[in-house]
Design a protein around this motif. Structure first.
Motif, PDB file in Angstrom:
ATOM      1  N   GLY A 111      10.574   8.445   1.586  1.00 28.97           N
ATOM      2  CA  GLY A 111      11.498   9.157   2.461  1.00 28.97           C
ATOM      3  C   GLY A 111      10.792  10.082   3.423  1.00 28.97           C
ATOM      4  O   GLY A 111      11.154  10.176   4.603  1.00 28.97           O
ATOM      5  N   LEU A 112       9.764  10.800   2.934  1.00 31.65           N
ATOM      6  CA  LEU A 112       9.032  11.711   3.806  1.00 31.65           C
ATOM      7  C   LEU A 112       8.238  10.942   4.854  1.00 31.65           C
ATOM      8  O   LEU A 112       8.226  11.309   6.035  1.00 31.65           O
ATOM      9  N   ALA A 113       7.593   9.863   4.438  1.00 31.07           N
ATOM     10  CA  ALA A 113       6.795   9.064   5.378  1.00 31.07           C
ATOM     11  C   ALA A 113       7.669   8.386   6.422  1.00 31.07           C
ATOM     12  O   ALA A 113       7.199   8.086   7.536  1.00 31.07           O
ATOM     13  N   HIS A 114       8.933   8.155   6.098  1.00 29.85           N
ATOM     14  CA  HIS A 114       9.851   7.560   7.075  1.00 29.85           C
ATOM     15  C   HIS A 114       9.987   8.464   8.295  1.00 29.85           C
ATOM     16  O   HIS A 114      10.096   7.977   9.430  1.00 29.85           O
ATOM     17  N   HIS A 115       9.986   9.764   8.074  1.00 31.62           N
ATOM     18  CA  HIS A 115      10.112  10.725   9.169  1.00 31.62           C
ATOM     19  C   HIS A 115       8.744  11.194   9.673  1.00 31.62           C
ATOM     20  O   HIS A 115       8.577  11.408  10.874  1.00 31.62           O
ATOM     21  N   THR A 211      19.460   4.466   1.576  1.00 30.68           N
ATOM     22  CA  THR A 211      18.422   4.145   2.549  1.00 30.68           C
ATOM     23  C   THR A 211      17.363   3.242   1.932  1.00 30.68           C
ATOM     24  O   THR A 211      16.910   3.468   0.809  1.00 30.68           O
ATOM     25  N   GLU A 212      16.966   2.226   2.675  1.00 34.44           N
ATOM     26  CA  GLU A 212      15.915   1.318   2.238  1.00 34.44           C
ATOM     27  C   GLU A 212      14.633   1.616   3.013  1.00 34.44           C
ATOM     28  O   GLU A 212      14.667   1.864   4.215  1.00 34.44           O
ATOM     29  N   TYR A 213      13.487   1.565   2.309  1.00 31.88           N
ATOM     30  CA  TYR A 213      12.200   1.860   2.923  1.00 31.88           C
ATOM     31  C   TYR A 213      11.223   0.716   2.678  1.00 31.88           C
ATOM     32  O   TYR A 213      11.387  -0.053   1.718  1.00 31.88           O
ATOM     33  N   PRO A 214      10.188   0.593   3.511  1.00 28.99           N
ATOM     34  CA  PRO A 214       9.155  -0.423   3.262  1.00 28.99           C
ATOM     35  C   PRO A 214       8.462  -0.151   1.926  1.00 28.99           C
ATOM     36  O   PRO A 214       8.361   0.995   1.492  1.00 28.99           O
ATOM     37  N   PRO A 215       7.966  -1.192   1.264  1.00 31.75           N
ATOM     38  CA  PRO A 215       7.258  -1.008  -0.009  1.00 31.75           C
ATOM     39  C   PRO A 215       6.033  -0.117   0.163  1.00 31.75           C
ATOM     40  O   PRO A 215       5.360  -0.149   1.201  1.00 31.75           O
ATOM     41  N   LEU A 216       5.743   0.671  -0.864  1.00 28.96           N
ATOM     42  CA  LEU A 216       4.571   1.535  -0.792  1.00 28.96           C
ATOM     43  C   LEU A 216       3.272   0.738  -0.725  1.00 28.96           C
ATOM     44  O   LEU A 216       2.260   1.229  -0.220  1.00 28.96           O
ATOM     45  N   ASP A 217       3.303  -0.487  -1.236  1.00 31.89           N
ATOM     46  CA  ASP A 217       2.100  -1.322  -1.202  1.00 31.89           C
ATOM     47  C   ASP A 217       1.635  -1.589   0.215  1.00 31.89           C
ATOM     48  O   ASP A 217       0.479  -1.978   0.432  1.00 31.89           O
ATOM     49  N   ASP A 218       2.530  -1.404   1.182  1.00 30.01           N
ATOM     50  CA  ASP A 218       2.152  -1.616   2.582  1.00 30.01           C
ATOM     51  C   ASP A 218       1.189  -0.548   3.069  1.00 30.01           C
ATOM     52  O   ASP A 218       0.561  -0.718   4.119  1.00 30.01           O
TER      53      ASP A 218
END
Length: 245
Positions: A111-115, A211-218
């Motif tokens: 969530g934080l990395a999204h912003h 909210t959906e976010y990209p996988p952390l593995d990315d």
């Protein structure tokens, strides 16, 4: 009462703060130290260094305001420990009733990395949150109240009732619902109406974010933050308030 909820970013903490605002018996402050951390005269971060600080907007001035106000009325502050840990001496800690809100670090980091794609480990907040938790527990001989975002969204009424009992305030079920609308009360100086609280603007109560976010593995960097946060989360989760089934 000078009641403080220490949280990590993206932990449903502003929805909890909004519930506290609906109660009507607390003067509520939205991340006043975090605002100083980024926008104060004695700011600790240069993330938004281009935003000019308000004259007199300092850690010392804020503390004086909060502590004086708490002498005459109930004060509630929701904030992040990393913003103010450097300024919290024993005298200031003793003036507050401390509570904590945690969330699965995967969702926090995502969530934080999204912003803020360039968010730092400090800004993720788990290390300073855990350190403050241990400091309060060691001082008091018992762990301070901890609630988990999953419990809060899964059972808002039960979790809030247990929280109120733990800190000795009345449980007001009506505070758990509200009308959707703008939330200018939870915007920082210099930020304006940003996207941080879009879910809250459209909400009518505490619910599970979709909210959906990209996988952390990315991102190996974000995955590492998650791995570092996980044991700190579990250490605090072992002491969380558990709503009755």
């Amino acid at each position: 009462m000078f009641l403080t909820l220490w949280a990590t970013p993206r932990s449903v903490s502003t929805a909890f703060e909004w519930m506290m605002r609906q109660r009507g018996d607390f003067e509520c402050f939205h991340e006043p130290w975090n605002e100083l951390y980024y926008y104060g005269e004695d700011r600790r971060s240069q993330r938004d260094a281009h935003v000019e600080a308000r004259p007199g907007h300092t850690y010392a001035a804020l503390w004086n305001r909060l502590s004086e106000l708490s002498q005459s009325q109930n004060v509630f502050v929701k904030d992040f420990a990393y913003s103010v840990e450097h300024d919290l001496d024993d005298r200031k800690l003793a003036a507050m009733t401390h509570t904590f809100l945690i969330r699965d670090p995967k969702r926090v980091v995502q969530g934080l990395a999204h912003h803020w794609p360039d968010c730092t480990w400090d800004e993720v907040g788990f290390e300073s949150l855990h350190r403050l938790f241990c400091r309060i527990a060691e001082r008091d001989g018992v762990p301070p109240p901890v609630i988990d975002a999953a419990d809060l969204t899964g059972d808002p009424q039960g979790t809030t009732r247990d929280y109120c009992a733990a800190v000795g305030i009345e449980f007001i079920p009506e505070a758990l619902s509200w009308e959707p609308g703008e939330r200018s009360e939870v915007s920082w100086y210099g930020e304006g109406t940003g996207p941080w609280h879009d879910n809250l603007r459209h909400s009518s109560g505490i619910t599970t974010p979709r909210t959906e976010y990209p996988p952390l593995d990315d991102s190996p960097r974000l995955a590492e933050m998650y791995e570092r946060g996980l044991p700190l989360y579990h250490a605090m989760a072992a002491h969380r308030l558990r709503p009755a089934p």
